[in-house]
Design an enzyme around this catalytic site. Structure first.
Site, PDB file in Angstrom:
ATOM      1  N   GLY A 720      45.640  52.178  40.994  1.00  0.00           N
ATOM      2  CA  GLY A 720      46.887  52.145  40.362  1.00  0.00           C
ATOM      3  C   GLY A 720      47.662  53.483  40.379  1.00  0.00           C
ATOM      4  O   GLY A 720      48.945  53.649  40.615  1.00  0.00           O
ATOM      5  N   THR A 995      53.968  49.531  37.602  1.00  0.00           N
ATOM      6  CA  THR A 995      53.826  49.381  38.938  1.00  0.00           C
ATOM      7  C   THR A 995      52.685  50.133  39.467  1.00  0.00           C
ATOM      8  O   THR A 995      52.277  49.884  40.654  1.00  0.00           O
ATOM      9  CB  THR A 995      54.941  50.077  39.728  1.00  0.00           C
ATOM     10  OG1 THR A 995      55.014  51.573  39.013  1.00  0.00           O
ATOM     11  CG2 THR A 995      56.327  49.630  39.253  1.00  0.00           C
ATOM     12  N   CYS A 996      51.920  50.940  38.821  1.00  0.00           N
ATOM     13  CA  CYS A 996      50.627  51.480  39.133  1.00  0.00           C
ATOM     14  C   CYS A 996      49.474  50.462  39.243  1.00  0.00           C
ATOM     15  O   CYS A 996      48.594  50.808  39.830  1.00  0.00           O
ATOM     16  CB  CYS A 996      50.234  52.741  38.128  1.00  0.00           C
ATOM     17  SG  CYS A 996      49.875  52.017  36.351  1.00  0.00           S
ATOM     18  N   MET A 997      49.668  49.200  38.467  1.00  0.00           N
ATOM     19  CA  MET A 997      48.693  48.178  38.573  1.00  0.00           C
ATOM     20  C   MET A 997      49.315  46.939  39.401  1.00  0.00           C
ATOM     21  O   MET A 997      48.558  45.915  39.359  1.00  0.00           O
ATOM     22  CB  MET A 997      48.135  47.983  37.409  1.00  0.00           C
ATOM     23  CG  MET A 997      47.470  49.122  36.457  1.00  0.00           C
ATOM     24  SD  MET A 997      46.768  48.816  34.912  1.00  0.00           S
ATOM     25  CE  MET A 997      48.458  48.639  33.988  1.00  0.00           C
TER      26      MET A 997
END
Length: 1028
Positions: A720, A995-997
């Site tokens: 992520g 948003t990274c995940m």
């Protein structure tokens, strides 16, 4: 009864023959066999006795001949001490012919030859009047050529002069006239007998070729000229062809040995032997630049060409006698040799043809263009690809690993590469000579009206020229350019070929190549209007050449036959060009280009193809299955015969295969951990992910981010963080304010032409940006990165061929004004245009020449098309060539092959699908956490709200959570990490996202309207990054 009593005849007795002695009666077969054995025995005895007699006779004959030779030698030596008369000389010639031995009498030959030259006229006179004298002199001449190739301590000049004198038709004829002997028929007969025996029975040409190879040191035309300065060793070819020319002008019969020839038959036979000697002398096992082959090319062939081109009484040996010989020699070579041998051995005949035409100041040697094409058709094997065992890829001198993906992926052994270079250099030399010939030939009238006869002669030659140099043929041969733009001619040509049930592959090659070149000059808006084919006819043409391509691949004919391989490349390139045009003007459905056979046959998701197989400098994996090899050829030539879905599946399988190998090789200890400051995300990434620090960006790189206050953000990079990093780093890199990129008229990004003025190390920046995008493609991470169409085309293919059409997206006004020039009918001088363009770089204006000395070339009606193309080419290709090249190199440093996708498909690969979002697929591929599940009330009303969203709101939601508004290519099952919804508790806060995940943090809502209102507000405000 007594037990010893016996009744009956128990005692066996032999049968008695009262007529004589008894014997065993033999069967008929045994009797016949014995008779045959007896007969065979008697025949063997007779044969043995006959053989003994033969041996005894031969031995006695040998002894008698030796004794007679010794006696004649002694008489010859005694007579040579006296003064010669013609009678004594004739007797000496008889003696010499009988005892001569090449191993011991070479010096004696030169001394005796000097005496013969003193009686030159008398000997010629006797030869013309007496057949016995002719026989004696013919035997002397044959012995002279026999010793000529032997090492001679002294006297070679005398032997040469002797042979020159008595084999010269003109000299013999002069003597006949001087002495007022019988008519010229005697000269013809004498010369015909002498040269026929030399050529037909004594292997004259082969012996003489061997002598010339030993004698002459030749490397180029100049060295050949110098080697003939002191003595013209080709004089005997001249003598021979002079006799042939004289004989061809008569109609007589000659008795040569036991056969009777008419002059026409004899001339044909003599020329055939000449052609055979040249063909056999041009060694297949030697390179074209070997000494022996160079002697043939630079010494023998020019001599023969000049003689064949001599015009006497409005006729030449070439047109009247040589063309039938070519037919015979082609048949002969084709029957007894394979293609490569035919190619090499026909080369001297082609040289003769080329040299003969080049030496003429005017076009006089061939009577018509039809004759030219007939000749070239005969000689095609000497220059055609079909006879080559090498592919063009072998001789490519391009050291750029990222160019010429369409070249063959197979490599030849190193020792074959140099030979291949020489072969193709030799073939290019022939190609250059053909340019000279065609410039002399006026084909305007022939190309004004299509005829089947003309086409039959034309298409094999054009196919051959295409095979040698497909990119230059249009420019080098004016008749090809004229033919391409003769709309009626081309239309008739297409109708004729497409209407045939048994069209040849060479015909399709020519049509495909013409269509490809025609498309370069037809812009998108006029493609159908000025195309010789209408929409339905073009549809038929596409289907025919694609079916041909599919059949070639599935039958493996391109692997077995170099001709078919070359044809396949031309056909595939035609399909690629039409497909690219169709992508822009939407003329046909994409289904037209798809092959149902391929989709059924090929293993899209289980193939064994790897990235390395697309590298032309690597050998293909010998373990690739037959289907994988075919699939690799399709992906290399015309990948668009497979659906986009299938190609993405193939692409993902290649990535999975590469990642699997790296998981085996790479250990956790080998992972690289990179710390990036969020406030300087591009600058840190440029430094820490440079090729010096991370040579292989496909490797496992773990990212940790440092926030604005210098504290490392919590979390472990399981994919992520890398995703968020790539998203933010590329966004920062392509920011127009940074100066590396700018936007076109459609608000899409492309390299800034003035970046080189802003960044001293601009090449490294573009290489780095290419690597970042490549890393995202490799990890299947979507980026919100709208790139210009022409820039994507450059990334995929290295150049943009239809620059005029792509110019509309870069500069619509310039494109519009350029097209107006095509229909301009005013005074061109008022426009003041030349072949230059103004370039503005950060306020500095300078003039760029579009071609050499462009400032001195005024644009007018004759060159406006060239001007339009050069302007478009400069703006699309040349102006940002350096920047695009390094971006492409960086891209392919991570993902080595992108040519299997069009520019639109590349945008889809980078940014995701532009098709409508499938909510049900999204819902089926969602993970839940924090107590949420598919049946939780908040989740149920969430999906109910989402299902009623329009497309715009769906894309806002997707971008809010994943930072990209487009769904994955093959559905949400490929989203990495999976889309997730986590319970944010009972709170009045807005929904947030990590948003990274790909994680949506959704508070619990019991009211559908409240959830809709809060969700719409959150996604419209684009809150998300670190909001939670």
């Amino acid at each position: 009864m007594s037990k010893f009593l016996f009744e009956g005849d128990f005692k066996r007795k032999p049968a008695q023959n009262l007529g004589g002695r008894s014997r065993h009666v033999e069967s008929r077969d045994i009797t016949l066999m014995k008779a045959n054995l007896e007969r065979q025995k008697r025949e063997n005895e007779r044969a043995r006795a006959a053989a003994i007699l033969v041996i005894q006779a031969a031995f006695r004959g040998m002894r008698i001949r030796r004794a007679l030779s010794a006696a004649l030698r002694e008489e010859f030596q005694r007579a040579s001490r006296k003064e010669y008369t013609i009678e004594i000389l004739e007797l000496q010639i008889t003696r010499f012919n009988y005892f001569f031995k090449a191993s011991r009498d070479i010096v004696m030959f030169s001394e005796f030859g000097q005496s013969m030259l003193l009686f030159e006229k008398e000997l010629i006179s006797n030869m013309l009047e007496d057949d016995r004298a002719l026989l004696r002199l013919r035997l002397i001449i044959e012995k002279g050529f026999l010793v000529f190739s032997e090492p001679m301590p002294t006297g070679r000049t005398i032997v040469l002069r002797l042979l020159e004198t008595f084999t010269d038709w003109n000299r013999v004829e002069d003597v006949r006239r001087t002495l007022s002997l019988t008519g010229p028929a005697r000269t013809d007969k004498a010369m015909a007998i002498i040269w026929s025996h030399l050529v037909l029975h004594k292997n004259f040409f082969e012996q003489y070729n061997r002598f010339l190879r030993k004698k002459l040191d030749v490397s180029d035309p100049e060295s050949a000229r110098k080697s003939l300065q002191h003595y013209d060793y080709t004089i005997f070819y001249q003598r021979f062809l002079e006799v042939v020319r004289r004989l061809s002008a008569t109609s007589r019969k000659f008795e040569i040995g036991k056969e009777v020839y008419v002059t026409t038959q004899l001339v044909q036979k003599l020329l055939l032997e000449l052609a055979k000697s040249l063909s056999n002398g041009f060694s297949v096992n030697l390179s074209a630049t070997s000494k022996g082959n160079l002697v043939v090319e630079y010494v023998i062939c020019p001599c023969i060409a000049n003689e064949l081109a001599v015009v006497e009484e409005d006729r030449t040996l070439w047109s009247d006698e040589w063309l039938p010989v070519i037919k015979k020699i082609v048949q002969l070579l084709t029957v007894y040799n394979d293609g490569a041998a035919t190619s090499v051995r026909l080369r001297p005949v082609m040289y003769i043809f080329l040299i003969m035409n080049r030496c003429r100041s005017e076009y006089q040697t061939l009577t018509s263009p039809n004759e030219l094409f007939r000749t070239l058709n005969l000689l095609l094997p000497s220059i055609d690809n079909r006879t080559s065992v090498f592919s063009d890829a072998v001789i490519s001198e391009d050291d750029d690993d990222y160019q010429d993906d369409m070249d063959d992926y197979d490599m030849k052994p190193i020792e074959e590469i140099e030979l291949a270079k020489e072969f193709f250099a030799d073939r290019q030399k022939i190609y250059d000579e053909l340019k000279i010939i065609f410039k002399k030939t006026k084909l305007n009238r022939q190309l004004s009206e299509f005829t089947v006869e003309m086409w039959t002669l034309l298409y094999p030659v054009i196919s051959c020229l295409i095979g040698i140099n497909p990119h230059r043929a249009m420019l080098d041969f004016e008749f090809l350019k004229r033919m391409t733009f003769e709309r009626a001619f081309v239309r008739s040509m297409f109708h004729h070929v497409l209407g045939k049930p048994n069209r040849s592959i060479d015909e399709l090659v020519v049509l495909g190549w013409l269509m490809t070149n025609l498309m370069k000059y037809l812009y998108d808006g006029e493609f159908l209007k000025r195309n010789p084919l209408n929409k339905d006819e073009l549809h038929t043409f596409i289907r025919i050449i694609e079916d041909t391509y599919v059949d070639i691949i599935l039958s493996d004919r391109d692997v077995m036959d170099p001709t078919v391989n070359n044809a396949k490349k031309v056909i595939a390139q035609t399909l690629v060009n039409i497909h690219d045009r169709n992508k822009r003007i939407h003329l046909y459905s994409e289904d037209l280009f798809l092959s149902t056979k391929f989709s059924v046959v090929f293993p899209m998701e289980t193939h064994g193809i790897k990235f390395v197989h697309f590298n032309k400098k690597q050998r293909p994996d010998a373990n690739l299955s037959l289907l994988d090899q075919r699939l690799l050829r399709v992906l290399t030539d015309f990948p668009f015969s497979l659906s986009f879905h299938d190609r993405v599946s193939i692409w993902h399988q290649m990535i999975r295969s590469d990642q699997f190998e790296r998981q085996i090789v790479d250990s956790p200890l080998g992972r690289q951990h990179v710390q990036i400051r969020r406030a300087y995300i591009y600058e840190d990434a440029f430094e820490k992910l440079s090729p010096e620090n991370v040579p292989d960006l496909r490797a496992d790189v773990r990212i940790s981010l440092v926030n604005v206050v210098g504290v490392q953000e919590a979390g472990v990079d399981g994919g992520g963080l890398l995703r968020e990093f790539l998203t933010e780093a590329t966004k920062a890199g392509v920011d127009p304010n940074r100066g590396l990129f700018r936007v076109d008229s459609q608000n899409r990004l492309y390299p800034n032409p003035v970046a080189k003025k802003i960044f001293q190390d601009y090449r490294k920046h573009f290489f780095f940006m290419g690597r970042l995008v490549g890393k995202a493609l490799y990890r299947q991470i979507l980026l919100e990165l709208p790139l210009a169409a022409f820039f994507l085309q450059l990334c995929a293919f290295g150049s943009v061929s239809s620059a005029v059409d792509y110019l509309a997206t870069l500069d619509a006004d310039l494109h519009k004004n350029l097209l107006k020039l095509r229909n301009f009918d005013g005074d061109w001088s008022e426009l003041g245009l030349d072949f230059t363009i103004t370039s503005d770089e950060l306020g500095e204006t300078h003039l760029v020449e579009l071609k050499e000395n462009g400032r001195d070339v005024v644009v007018d009606e004759s060159n406006v098309i060239e001007y339009i193309h050069l302007v478009a080419d400069y703006k699309i290709n040349r102006e940002i060539q350096d920047e695009c090249h390094f971006f492409r190199c960086g891209l392919r440093d991570v993902v080595p092959i992108l040519r299997i996708f069009s520019w639109k498909e590349m945008q889809t690969l980078i940014s995701g699908s532009d098709k409508p979002i499938d909510v049900q697929d999204w819902k089926a591929n969602t993970n839940y956490g924090g107590g949420y599940g598919p049946t939780h009330k908040t989740i149920e009303i969430f999906w109910e709200v989402v299902e009623h969203f329009d497309e715009a709101h769906l894309r806002k939601l997707l971008k809010f959570v994943t930072s990209c508004s487009r769904p994955p290519l093959l559905g949400f099952k490929d989203l990495i990490p999976k889309f997730g919804i986590s319970n944010a508790g009972v709170t009045d806060r807005l929904p947030t996202a990590a948003t990274c995940m790909n994680l949506l943090k959704l508070p619990e809502f019991s009211d559908i309207e409240t959830l809709r209102e809060r969700l719409v507000y959150a996604i419209s405000a684009q809150a998300g990054f670190e909001l939670s």
